[in-house]
Scaffold this motif. Structure first.
Motif, PDB file in Angstrom:
ATOM      1  N   ASP A   1      43.566 -22.234 -23.483  1.00  0.00           N
ATOM      2  CA  ASP A   1      43.838 -21.267 -24.552  1.00  0.00           C
ATOM      3  C   ASP A   1      44.063 -19.866 -23.980  1.00  0.00           C
ATOM      4  OD1 ASP A   1      41.272 -20.539 -23.825  1.00  0.00           O
ATOM      5  OD2 ASP A   1      40.453 -20.591 -25.858  1.00  0.00           O
ATOM      6  N   SER A   2      44.613 -19.820 -22.777  1.00  0.00           N
ATOM      7  CA  SER A   2      44.804 -18.549 -22.079  1.00  0.00           C
ATOM      8  C   SER A   2      45.970 -17.746 -22.642  1.00  0.00           C
ATOM      9  CB  SER A   2      45.074 -18.796 -20.592  1.00  0.00           C
ATOM     10  OG  SER A   2      43.994 -19.454 -19.979  1.00  0.00           O
ATOM     11  N   GLY A   3      45.834 -16.430 -22.571  1.00  0.00           N
ATOM     12  CA  GLY A   3      46.937 -15.521 -22.825  1.00  0.00           C
ATOM     13  C   GLY A   3      47.680 -15.242 -21.532  1.00  0.00           C
ATOM     14  N   PRO A   4      48.779 -14.493 -21.594  1.00  0.00           N
ATOM     15  CA  PRO A   4      49.615 -14.249 -20.411  1.00  0.00           C
ATOM     16  C   PRO A   4      48.909 -13.551 -19.254  1.00  0.00           C
ATOM     17  CG  PRO A   4      50.848 -13.759 -22.406  1.00  0.00           C
ATOM     18  CD  PRO A   4      49.428 -13.995 -22.833  1.00  0.00           C
ATOM     19  N   ALA A   5      47.847 -12.805 -19.519  1.00  0.00           N
ATOM     20  CA  ALA A   5      47.157 -12.123 -18.425  1.00  0.00           C
ATOM     21  C   ALA A   5      46.444 -13.097 -17.502  1.00  0.00           C
ATOM     22  CB  ALA A   5      46.157 -11.107 -18.979  1.00  0.00           C
ATOM     23  N   SER A   6      46.113 -14.294 -18.000  1.00  0.00           N
ATOM     24  CA  SER A   6      45.391 -15.262 -17.176  1.00  0.00           C
ATOM     25  C   SER A   6      46.167 -16.546 -16.939  1.00  0.00           C
ATOM     26  CB  SER A   6      44.027 -15.600 -17.808  1.00  0.00           C
ATOM     27  OG  SER A   6      44.177 -15.990 -19.159  1.00  0.00           O
ATOM     28  N   TRP A   7      47.325 -16.708 -17.594  1.00  0.00           N
ATOM     29  CA  TRP A   7      48.163 -17.880 -17.323  1.00  0.00           C
ATOM     30  C   TRP A   7      49.615 -17.553 -17.634  1.00  0.00           C
ATOM     31  CZ3 TRP A   7      51.870 -20.983 -19.348  1.00  0.00           C
ATOM     32  CH2 TRP A   7      52.147 -22.183 -18.662  1.00  0.00           C
ATOM     33  N   LEU A   8      50.492 -17.952 -16.701  1.00  0.00           N
ATOM     34  CA  LEU A   8      51.941 -17.848 -16.895  1.00  0.00           C
ATOM     35  C   LEU A   8      52.582 -19.128 -16.376  1.00  0.00           C
ATOM     36  CD1 LEU A   8      52.493 -14.197 -15.634  1.00  0.00           C
ATOM     37  CD2 LEU A   8      52.944 -14.995 -17.969  1.00  0.00           C
TER      38      LEU A   8
ATOM     39  N   LEU B   1      39.403 -24.100 -19.956  1.00  0.00           N
ATOM     40  CA  LEU B   1      39.549 -22.984 -19.035  1.00  0.00           C
ATOM     41  C   LEU B   1      40.841 -23.127 -18.260  1.00  0.00           C
ATOM     42  CD1 LEU B   1      35.902 -22.860 -17.668  1.00  0.00           C
ATOM     43  CD2 LEU B   1      36.911 -21.431 -19.444  1.00  0.00           C
ATOM     44  N   ALA B   2      41.431 -22.013 -17.899  1.00  0.00           N
ATOM     45  CA  ALA B   2      42.664 -22.029 -17.106  1.00  0.00           C
ATOM     46  C   ALA B   2      42.486 -21.119 -15.906  1.00  0.00           C
ATOM     47  CB  ALA B   2      43.850 -21.560 -17.949  1.00  0.00           C
ATOM     48  N   PRO B   3      43.059 -21.468 -14.758  1.00  0.00           N
ATOM     49  CA  PRO B   3      42.950 -20.611 -13.578  1.00  0.00           C
ATOM     50  C   PRO B   3      43.746 -19.342 -13.768  1.00  0.00           C
ATOM     51  CG  PRO B   3      44.490 -22.414 -13.202  1.00  0.00           C
ATOM     52  CD  PRO B   3      43.844 -22.668 -14.523  1.00  0.00           C
ATOM     53  N   PRO B   4      43.336 -18.252 -13.105  1.00  0.00           N
ATOM     54  CA  PRO B   4      44.096 -17.011 -13.224  1.00  0.00           C
ATOM     55  C   PRO B   4      45.535 -17.211 -12.773  1.00  0.00           C
ATOM     56  CG  PRO B   4      42.009 -16.630 -12.113  1.00  0.00           C
ATOM     57  CD  PRO B   4      42.193 -18.106 -12.210  1.00  0.00           C
ATOM     58  N   ALA B   5      46.438 -16.501 -13.441  1.00  0.00           N
ATOM     59  CA  ALA B   5      47.844 -16.511 -13.024  1.00  0.00           C
ATOM     60  C   ALA B   5      48.389 -15.118 -13.239  1.00  0.00           C
ATOM     61  CB  ALA B   5      48.645 -17.527 -13.826  1.00  0.00           C
ATOM     62  N   ASP B   6      48.441 -14.326 -12.190  1.00  0.00           N
ATOM     63  CA  ASP B   6      48.802 -12.925 -12.313  1.00  0.00           C
ATOM     64  C   ASP B   6      50.249 -12.656 -11.939  1.00  0.00           C
ATOM     65  OD1 ASP B   6      48.764 -13.336  -9.633  1.00  0.00           O
ATOM     66  OD2 ASP B   6      47.250 -11.799  -9.194  1.00  0.00           O
ATOM     67  N   GLY B   7      51.023 -13.741 -11.887  1.00  0.00           N
ATOM     68  CA  GLY B   7      52.424 -13.577 -11.511  1.00  0.00           C
ATOM     69  C   GLY B   7      52.698 -14.071 -10.111  1.00  0.00           C
TER      70      GLY B   7
ATOM     71  N   ASP C   1      55.594 -30.151 -19.304  1.00  0.00           N
ATOM     72  CA  ASP C   1      54.825 -31.008 -18.407  1.00  0.00           C
ATOM     73  C   ASP C   1      53.357 -31.028 -18.817  1.00  0.00           C
ATOM     74  OD1 ASP C   1      54.322 -32.370 -15.756  1.00  0.00           O
ATOM     75  OD2 ASP C   1      53.174 -30.520 -15.430  1.00  0.00           O
ATOM     76  N   GLY C   2      52.799 -32.234 -19.003  1.00  0.00           N
ATOM     77  CA  GLY C   2      51.444 -32.367 -19.511  1.00  0.00           C
ATOM     78  C   GLY C   2      50.366 -31.697 -18.672  1.00  0.00           C
ATOM     79  N   PRO C   3      50.265 -32.001 -17.368  1.00  0.00           N
ATOM     80  CA  PRO C   3      49.221 -31.369 -16.554  1.00  0.00           C
ATOM     81  C   PRO C   3      49.328 -29.844 -16.520  1.00  0.00           C
ATOM     82  CG  PRO C   3      50.095 -33.295 -15.439  1.00  0.00           C
ATOM     83  CD  PRO C   3      50.983 -33.058 -16.627  1.00  0.00           C
ATOM     84  N   THR C   4      50.536 -29.316 -16.507  1.00  0.00           N
ATOM     85  CA  THR C   4      50.715 -27.869 -16.511  1.00  0.00           C
ATOM     86  C   THR C   4      50.185 -27.271 -17.807  1.00  0.00           C
ATOM     87  OG1 THR C   4      52.663 -28.040 -15.084  1.00  0.00           O
ATOM     88  CG2 THR C   4      52.422 -26.008 -16.339  1.00  0.00           C
ATOM     89  N   ASN C   5      50.459 -27.926 -18.907  1.00  0.00           N
ATOM     90  CA  ASN C   5      49.972 -27.443 -20.192  1.00  0.00           C
ATOM     91  C   ASN C   5      48.459 -27.510 -20.280  1.00  0.00           C
ATOM     92  OD1 ASN C   5      50.459 -26.464 -22.868  1.00  0.00           O
ATOM     93  ND2 ASN C   5      49.986 -28.511 -23.632  1.00  0.00           N
ATOM     94  N   SER C   6      47.870 -28.572 -19.748  1.00  0.00           N
ATOM     95  CA  SER C   6      46.415 -28.696 -19.750  1.00  0.00           C
ATOM     96  C   SER C   6      45.766 -27.561 -18.965  1.00  0.00           C
ATOM     97  CB  SER C   6      46.003 -30.056 -19.166  1.00  0.00           C
ATOM     98  OG  SER C   6      46.437 -31.110 -19.977  1.00  0.00           O
ATOM     99  N   ALA C   7      46.416 -27.137 -17.888  1.00  0.00           N
ATOM    100  CA  ALA C   7      45.884 -26.040 -17.081  1.00  0.00           C
ATOM    101  C   ALA C   7      45.879 -24.726 -17.842  1.00  0.00           C
ATOM    102  CB  ALA C   7      46.686 -25.894 -15.792  1.00  0.00           C
TER     103      ALA C   7
END
Length: 245
Positions: free
Chosen positions: A199-206, A14-20, A190-196
């Motif tokens: 399998d998210s698409g751009p709508a939920s991770w950037l 799972l990845a936290p939301p990232a809306d920009g 960066d490893g931790p950033t990638n782990s976050a």
């Protein structure tokens, strides 16, 4: 997304939301890798880095490229396994994949492509034991050593689980091995950033570094178009937004 080290898995979790609205990563951001290439000028992914896209002309080209991407709903994850895309990291992907069959595995090919001040295992011109990485996702400079391999991971820009849900479950084994090892779809970060990201698409991770988000969206679109894989409508909308659309 897989480790740049011993234990290698697919893009999952799972990845936290990232809306920009994300901030840059911790630590002082780098000035940027002077070798990094604009993805619009690097359609096969063989050149290093992921340079920012800033000019009005290039951002218009970026939006035009993203507009070509097809959309559909995300399918079920049923049956997904990292091994469906071949073992990580193979040098035996189909021969039309850049860097394949060159005597060096995909992971080390990518470290060599993007790393600076490379050092290799004694007697090898393949296995990277240390290097400096300008991480495009956070803007940080990372000192990588093989003894702490998880500090740098190789990101599948279009995650393999995402690919599976968008149509790769019906592909041949060769085609799945291609997208898993294609340098167009791979970035050391960066490893931790990638782990976050999971399998998210751009709508939920950037990427946390806002400056790189248009370039990241272009690369996502390039992979989508090369492999004729759609993205979700929300992901396409977010990609366009990063480039001023």
């Amino acid at each position: 997304m897989v480790f740049a080290g011993a234990a290698l898995t697919g893009c999952e979790g799972l990845a936290p939301p990232a809306d920009g609205s994300g901030a840059s990563g911790s630590g002082a951001p780098a000035a940027g890798d002077p070798r990094a290439v604009n993805p619009l000028d690097n359609p096969d992914g063989t050149k290093p880095g992921l340079a920012t896209i800033t000019s009005t002309e290039d951002r218009a080209k970026a939006r035009a490229l993203i507009e070509k991407v097809a959309t559909k709903g995300r399918g079920p994850r049923t049956g997904y396994d990292r091994d469906e895309f071949g073992y990580a990291w193979m040098d035996s992907a189909p021969r039309d994949v850049p860097f394949s069959h060159n005597g060096c595995d995909t992971r080390n090919d990518l470290l060599k492509r993007d790393g600076r001040d490379l050092r290799f295992r004694k007697g090898s011109d393949c296995v990277v034991t240390s290097m400096t990485l300008h991480d495009p996702y956070t803007g940080k400079v990372i000192e990588f050593t093989k003894s702490r391999a998880m500090k740098v991971q190789i990101d599948h820009v279009m995650p393999l689980s995402y690919d599976w849900q968008m149509g790769a479950s019906r592909w041949t084994e060769d085609k799945r091995e291609s997208i898993a090892n294609d340098p167009l779809n791979l970035v050391p970060v960066d490893g931790p950033t990638n782990s976050a990201k999971g399998d998210s698409g751009p709508a939920s991770w950037l990427p946390p570094d806002r400056r790189i988000r248009c370039a990241y969206s272009v690369r996502f679109a390039q992979v989508s178009l090369k492999y004729d894989l759609p993205v979700t409508s929300a992901d396409k909308e977010m990609m366009l937004r990063q480039c001023g659309g």
